[in-house]
Design a protein around this motif. Structure first.
Motif, PDB file in Angstrom:
ATOM      1  N   GLN A  34      42.420  44.027  51.925  1.00  0.00           N
ATOM      2  CA  GLN A  34      43.558  43.084  51.925  1.00  0.00           C
ATOM      3  C   GLN A  34      43.401  41.860  51.072  1.00  0.00           C
ATOM      4  O   GLN A  34      42.430  41.151  51.157  1.00  0.00           O
ATOM      5  CB  GLN A  34      43.990  42.524  53.428  1.00  0.00           C
ATOM      6  CG  GLN A  34      44.567  43.684  54.279  1.00  0.00           C
ATOM      7  CD  GLN A  34      45.389  43.058  55.303  1.00  0.00           C
ATOM      8  OE1 GLN A  34      44.243  42.241  56.048  1.00  0.00           O
ATOM      9  NE2 GLN A  34      46.431  43.269  55.741  1.00  0.00           N
ATOM     10  N   ALA A  35      44.209  41.995  49.888  1.00  0.00           N
ATOM     11  CA  ALA A  35      43.884  40.670  48.974  1.00  0.00           C
ATOM     12  C   ALA A  35      45.355  40.189  48.776  1.00  0.00           C
ATOM     13  O   ALA A  35      45.975  40.297  47.950  1.00  0.00           O
ATOM     14  CB  ALA A  35      43.466  41.302  47.676  1.00  0.00           C
ATOM     15  N   LEU A  36      45.832  39.608  49.842  1.00  0.00           N
ATOM     16  CA  LEU A  36      47.230  39.072  50.027  1.00  0.00           C
ATOM     17  C   LEU A  36      47.552  37.540  49.853  1.00  0.00           C
ATOM     18  O   LEU A  36      46.781  36.842  50.518  1.00  0.00           O
ATOM     19  CB  LEU A  36      47.950  39.802  51.333  1.00  0.00           C
ATOM     20  CG  LEU A  36      47.535  41.097  51.831  1.00  0.00           C
ATOM     21  CD1 LEU A  36      47.985  41.451  53.095  1.00  0.00           C
ATOM     22  CD2 LEU A  36      48.610  41.812  50.687  1.00  0.00           C
ATOM     23  N   GLY A  96      43.712  41.395  43.340  1.00  0.00           N
ATOM     24  CA  GLY A  96      43.306  42.390  44.286  1.00  0.00           C
ATOM     25  C   GLY A  96      41.776  43.209  43.564  1.00  0.00           C
ATOM     26  O   GLY A  96      41.286  43.773  44.348  1.00  0.00           O
ATOM     27  N   ALA A 103      42.345  37.633  52.826  1.00  0.00           N
ATOM     28  CA  ALA A 103      41.301  38.115  51.767  1.00  0.00           C
ATOM     29  C   ALA A 103      40.293  38.780  52.440  1.00  0.00           C
ATOM     30  O   ALA A 103      39.332  38.054  52.920  1.00  0.00           O
ATOM     31  CB  ALA A 103      40.912  36.979  50.854  1.00  0.00           C
ATOM     32  N   THR A 136      47.463  44.608  47.924  1.00  0.00           N
ATOM     33  CA  THR A 136      47.213  43.095  47.379  1.00  0.00           C
ATOM     34  C   THR A 136      48.556  42.518  47.016  1.00  0.00           C
ATOM     35  O   THR A 136      49.837  43.115  46.698  1.00  0.00           O
ATOM     36  CB  THR A 136      46.372  43.181  46.131  1.00  0.00           C
ATOM     37  OG1 THR A 136      45.895  41.748  45.730  1.00  0.00           O
ATOM     38  CG2 THR A 136      47.057  44.042  45.109  1.00  0.00           C
ATOM     39  N   SER A 137      48.497  41.196  46.927  1.00  0.00           N
ATOM     40  CA  SER A 137      49.935  40.656  46.625  1.00  0.00           C
ATOM     41  C   SER A 137      49.680  39.201  46.050  1.00  0.00           C
ATOM     42  O   SER A 137      48.758  38.433  46.154  1.00  0.00           O
ATOM     43  CB  SER A 137      50.867  40.467  47.697  1.00  0.00           C
ATOM     44  OG  SER A 137      50.410  39.678  48.673  1.00  0.00           O
ATOM     45  N   SER A 194      49.101  41.112  40.229  1.00  0.00           N
ATOM     46  CA  SER A 194      48.382  40.616  41.438  1.00  0.00           C
ATOM     47  C   SER A 194      47.144  41.506  41.622  1.00  0.00           C
ATOM     48  O   SER A 194      45.895  41.406  41.944  1.00  0.00           O
ATOM     49  CB  SER A 194      49.102  40.852  42.637  1.00  0.00           C
ATOM     50  OG  SER A 194      49.806  41.950  42.879  1.00  0.00           O
TER      51      SER A 194
END
Length: 339
Positions: free
Chosen positions: A150-152, A178, A256, A245-246, A173
């Motif tokens: 998760q890279a949000l 991400g 993250a 990711t976002s 993103s």
């Protein structure tokens, strides 16, 4: 011992916030001798601030004053400048992502091999204390089965620089944020070969007028990169990855993290935790203390310098960075929902 002479190409935020301070902290083994930027005025200001002797608007002229360069330009120019530097006999640390696409990455690797010079890519998450601890603890995990990445960010579209310029950056993103956590997860898993990649890309939120954004302003009418991406990746060893990711998503908070479940145990990277079974119990282990630098830019810079001096191996090998770009290409190819 002779100090490695470093040149910085592109003097924007990432150069001033991470790379220049890191190299200055390692002044016993390196010195920044030159800067280059298409904005000559800004380059001269930065050079004066950090007492750097040489400034060039044409990066080719910089090569005679350095042994190695750190490339901090928009993504579009990574391959071009990297190849020119290598052909000039100069080692290269290039900001992530490696290039706009995998084909450009392959050209960079070929140039490095031909020149016999170091090519490193700045995936600095690998140098974080938690990531280094996780790499050591993968023996407790055993054979990896499933990775959750998760890279949000909830509302953090970069409203400065060229981050939302598709021509200069290649995407949003995924290629900007991400890629860091994707690289970290692949490294922890031992970089297994991907066999299938299925993705979805979105930018619906950033096309809506008057959106709340914590990181400056951008034009919703011309926004043409991804602000939210999901993917499912299967590897030839049977492992799989759930990836998201976002920059903009209707979620509770930013995330993250990399979480990996294996045959023998599992781990979480941020914060670092281990999940195992022992003596008939389910055990969760937390680290009371982690060794290492607070600023990952410093060990990243030192690893690059030591590799250039021939006393250490690269932590981020260019072939591994190529794999990240290959997966990004495949996600974009399969996931053009809104772009």
């Amino acid at each position: 011992m002779k100090k490695l002479r470093i040149g910085i190409i592109g003097v924007g935020g990432i150069a001033q916030d991470r790379h220049i301070p890191a190299f200055l902290e390692l002044s016993d083994i390196c010195e920044i001798t030159a800067l280059s930027d298409v904005n000559g005025g800004r380059a001269r200001e930065v050079a004066e601030k950090y007492h750097i002797p040489h400034v060039f608007e044409d990066y080719h002229q910089l090569f005679t004053e350095v042994d190695a360069v750190c490339i901090c330009t928009p993504n579009k120019f990574h391959a071009e400048i990297t190849i020119a530097a290598l052909e000039a006999g100069v080692h290269v640390l290039c900001e992530k992502p490696m290039a706009l696409n995998a084909e450009e990455c392959k050209g960079m690797i070929a140039a490095s091999q031909k020149a016999g010079k170091v090519l490193a890519i700045a995936y600095h998450y690998r140098f974080m204390k938690e990531a280094q601890a996780a790499k050591k603890a993968m023996s407790e995990v055993g054979t990896p089965l499933v990775a959750r990445v998760q890279a949000l960010r909830r509302r953090k579209v970069p409203g400065w620089g060229v981050f939302t310029n598709k021509d200069l950056q290649g995407g949003g993103s995924l290629i900007d944020f991400g890629c860091h956590l994707l690289d970290l997860a692949l490294w922890l898993m031992g970089n297994p070969k991907e066999i299938t990649v299925s993705g979805s890309t979105y930018n619906a939120l950033s096309k809506i007028p008057n959106q709340v954004n914590q990181w400056g302003t951008f034009d919703h009418e011309t926004f043409n990169v991804d602000d939210h991406v999901t993917a499912y990746i299967k590897f030839e060893n049977g492992a799989s990855m759930l990836f998201e990711t976002s920059w903009a998503a209707n979620i509770k908070d930013d995330q993250a993290n990399v979480n990996i479940s294996g045959v023998d145990g599992g781990l979480n990277v941020f914060p670092f935790e281990l999940y195992t079974t022992k003596n008939g119990m389910l055990l969760n282990s937390e680290a009371a203390w982690l060794s290492g630098e607070e600023n990952p830019g410093v060990p990243q810079a030192k690893n690059f310098i030591d590799a250039c001096l021939g006393v250490d191996e690269l932590v981020v090998k260019p072939e591994e960075a190529l794999q990240v770009s290959q997966i990004i290409d495949r996600i974009y190819e399969s996931g053009g929902n809104s772009l």
